[in-house]
Design a protein around this motif. Structure first.
Motif, PDB file in Angstrom:
ATOM      1  N   ILE A 159     -16.358  -9.317 -29.369  1.00  0.00           N
ATOM      2  CA  ILE A 159     -17.326  -8.246 -29.641  1.00  0.00           C
ATOM      3  C   ILE A 159     -17.226  -7.158 -28.576  1.00  0.00           C
ATOM      4  O   ILE A 159     -17.181  -5.949 -28.885  1.00  0.00           O
ATOM      5  CB  ILE A 159     -18.749  -8.822 -29.697  1.00  0.00           C
ATOM      6  N   LEU A 160     -17.188  -7.552 -27.311  1.00  0.00           N
ATOM      7  CA  LEU A 160     -17.138  -6.573 -26.224  1.00  0.00           C
ATOM      8  C   LEU A 160     -15.846  -5.764 -26.254  1.00  0.00           C
ATOM      9  O   LEU A 160     -15.841  -4.559 -25.957  1.00  0.00           O
ATOM     10  CB  LEU A 160     -17.286  -7.285 -24.874  1.00  0.00           C
ATOM     11  N   ALA A 161     -14.740  -6.432 -26.601  1.00  0.00           N
ATOM     12  CA  ALA A 161     -13.450  -5.731 -26.648  1.00  0.00           C
ATOM     13  C   ALA A 161     -13.228  -5.020 -27.968  1.00  0.00           C
ATOM     14  O   ALA A 161     -12.240  -4.278 -28.099  1.00  0.00           O
ATOM     15  CB  ALA A 161     -12.318  -6.727 -26.404  1.00  0.00           C
ATOM     16  N   ASN A 162     -14.128  -5.254 -28.942  1.00  0.00           N
ATOM     17  CA  ASN A 162     -13.980  -4.661 -30.278  1.00  0.00           C
ATOM     18  C   ASN A 162     -12.621  -5.010 -30.882  1.00  0.00           C
ATOM     19  O   ASN A 162     -11.969  -4.181 -31.520  1.00  0.00           O
ATOM     20  CB  ASN A 162     -14.166  -3.150 -30.206  1.00  0.00           C
ATOM     21  N   ASN A 163     -12.216  -6.266 -30.618  1.00  0.00           N
ATOM     22  CA  ASN A 163     -10.933  -6.788 -31.120  1.00  0.00           C
ATOM     23  C   ASN A 163      -9.738  -5.939 -30.680  1.00  0.00           C
ATOM     24  O   ASN A 163      -8.741  -5.829 -31.397  1.00  0.00           O
ATOM     25  CB  ASN A 163     -10.957  -6.883 -32.657  1.00  0.00           C
ATOM     26  N   ARG A 164      -9.866  -5.331 -29.497  1.00  0.00           N
ATOM     27  CA  ARG A 164      -8.774  -4.541 -28.954  1.00  0.00           C
ATOM     28  C   ARG A 164      -8.346  -5.099 -27.599  1.00  0.00           C
ATOM     29  O   ARG A 164      -9.046  -5.906 -26.988  1.00  0.00           O
ATOM     30  CB  ARG A 164      -9.204  -3.070 -28.782  1.00  0.00           C
ATOM     31  N   THR A 165      -7.195  -4.637 -27.133  1.00  0.00           N
ATOM     32  CA  THR A 165      -6.719  -4.982 -25.798  1.00  0.00           C
ATOM     33  C   THR A 165      -7.141  -3.882 -24.834  1.00  0.00           C
ATOM     34  O   THR A 165      -6.820  -2.699 -25.053  1.00  0.00           O
ATOM     35  CB  THR A 165      -5.183  -5.131 -25.780  1.00  0.00           C
ATOM     36  N   ALA A 256      -4.110  -6.220 -18.514  1.00  0.00           N
ATOM     37  CA  ALA A 256      -4.969  -6.005 -19.680  1.00  0.00           C
ATOM     38  C   ALA A 256      -5.930  -7.180 -19.829  1.00  0.00           C
ATOM     39  O   ALA A 256      -5.624  -8.307 -19.437  1.00  0.00           O
ATOM     40  CB  ALA A 256      -4.147  -5.843 -20.949  1.00  0.00           C
ATOM     41  N   GLY A 257      -7.090  -6.867 -20.404  1.00  0.00           N
ATOM     42  CA  GLY A 257      -8.056  -7.899 -20.742  1.00  0.00           C
ATOM     43  C   GLY A 257      -8.183  -8.013 -22.249  1.00  0.00           C
ATOM     44  O   GLY A 257      -8.281  -6.992 -22.943  1.00  0.00           O
ATOM     45  N   THR A 258      -8.177  -9.215 -22.762  1.00  0.00           N
ATOM     46  CA  THR A 258      -8.258  -9.418 -24.209  1.00  0.00           C
ATOM     47  C   THR A 258      -8.911 -10.760 -24.497  1.00  0.00           C
ATOM     48  O   THR A 258      -8.884 -11.678 -23.669  1.00  0.00           O
ATOM     49  CB  THR A 258      -6.858  -9.367 -24.855  1.00  0.00           C
ATOM     50  N   SER A 259      -9.472 -10.868 -25.686  1.00  0.00           N
ATOM     51  CA  SER A 259     -10.156 -12.102 -26.077  1.00  0.00           C
ATOM     52  C   SER A 259      -9.186 -13.231 -26.367  1.00  0.00           C
ATOM     53  O   SER A 259      -9.611 -14.371 -26.552  1.00  0.00           O
ATOM     54  CB  SER A 259     -11.020 -11.844 -27.320  1.00  0.00           C
ATOM     55  N   THR A 260      -7.892 -12.946 -26.411  1.00  0.00           N
ATOM     56  CA  THR A 260      -6.904 -14.002 -26.670  1.00  0.00           C
ATOM     57  C   THR A 260      -6.366 -14.637 -25.400  1.00  0.00           C
ATOM     58  O   THR A 260      -5.595 -15.597 -25.475  1.00  0.00           O
ATOM     59  CB  THR A 260      -5.718 -13.430 -27.472  1.00  0.00           C
TER      60      THR A 260
END
Length: 357
Positions: A159-165, A256-260
């Protein structure tokens, strides 16, 4: 005419034999087995690949092991105490995303890049504290509480990353996390520092002794005056903090920060801790064994990469190693349960004869 005979060497006493058996059955024997296993993998790698046995490849192995190793140090404390944490990968992802948000990067660019590091560490620490409070004071099983955190933290990161990197724009931060100290990557130094700190905390402090006591028998630890709930809460805070440190390492390596980030990291971490000799039921474990467990898996992965072998074969090999480690744990635990309790022999005191008339 006299015949000279050489005296026979003194035979080892039963006490010496039992002392040697106790030594080999303890952490020394277990760590020796890990060293031999690691050495066997190294020999196989050197025999099958020309590029394996060199200093640069050794640094590659250590660099690959560093992030998993940092989290594994924190996980060792939790498992020794009889717990488990399935959320470390998701917490790492959440910390990396929060640390790379535009608002945080703006503050870091106007002050210092250390702000990104502090934010990531705080996120990991807070997530660990939430796990600890729910488990220790809410009486929720560690498996379920950390499973809920795993799902929730990963979803919040998306949610915070809006599904982006989210790309790190602070060049000073990226440069600081990619420097070499005396020819060794900073990520490796972070792993070494965390491992030494974990070893000291477990082996040279009251906190470490209380952790082992809680894993051995929580009720006995409580009766001995140990505040089990508060201690358990801080154990999960420690593993959350190590997940935050790993998030900083990820940010430095990938920029980079990402949810993955950290997907399935918890499985690699738990596997390394178990292979390192820490009992899943708690009460026994070493940081040294965990470090060897991490190095065994990292070296095995490197051997597969060097020989262009499929990742599926690597997964099968890891699975076999884990099964063997668990079987050996069960055998040692059963042997300890069957060992008879030896009590000192007591003799009745000699009573002087009664000479009174």
């Amino acid at each position: 005419m006299s015949v000279q005979t050489t005296p026979a060497p003194p035979a080892r006493t039963e006490h010496e034999d039992s002392a040697l058996r106790r030594l080999m059955a303890g952490s020394v024997g277990r760590n020796l087995g890990l060293v031999l296993a690691l050495l066997a993998i190294v020999i196989v790698g050197a025999a099958t690949s020309q590029n394996f046995a060199n200093f640069d490849n050794a640094l590659v192995i250590l660099r690959q092991a560093s992030i998993t190793g940092v989290v594994a140090v924190g996980m060792t404390f939790v498992i020794i105490a009889g717990g488990i944490d399935l959320s470390v990968g998701a917490v790492l992802a959440l910390a990396s995303v929060v640390g790379s948000l535009a608002a945080i990067q703006d503050i870091a660019s106007s002050t210092h890049w250390i702000v990104t590091v502090i934010v990531a560490l705080v996120v990991g620490l807070v997530a660990g504290l939430i796990n600890g409070v729910v488990i220790a004071y809410g009486k929720v099983a560690a498996f379920m509480a950390t499973l809920a955190m795993m799902v929730g933290a990963r979803g919040l990161a998306e949610i915070l990353a809006n599904n982006r990197t989210l790309v790190i724009s602070d060049r000073d931060f990226v440069k600081a996390l990619n420097i070499d100290l005396i020819g060794v990557d900073i990520l490796i130094w972070i792993f070494i520092v965390v491992a030494i700190a974990g070893w000291f905390l477990l082996n040279r402090t009251t906190f470490g002794r209380r952790t082992v006591a809680i894993g051995g028998n929580p009720e006995a630890a409580r009766l001995a005056g140990i505040k089990v709930q508060r201690h358990t809460m801080w154990l999960y805070a420690i593993v959350g903090l190590t997940a935050g440190i790993a998030a900083v390492m990820y940010l430095g390596r990938t920029t980079a920060g990402t949810s993955t980030h950290g997907t399935l990291l918890e499985l690699d971490v738990i596997a390394a801790v178990v292979v390192g000799g820490t009992l899943l039921v708690g009460g026994r474990g070493t940081i040294t064994g965990t470090v060897f467990g991490v190095l065994i898996f990292a070296t095995l992965s490197n051997v597969f990469v060097q020989n262009n072998l499929p990742s599926s074969g690597q997964a099968v090999a890891k699975g076999l190693i884990i099964v063997v480690a668990v079987l050996l744990q069960q055998r040692f635990a059963a042997g300890g349960a069957r060992r008879p309790l030896r009590l000192p022999q007591l003799t009745a005191p000699k009573v002087a004869p009664d000479t009174r008339e």
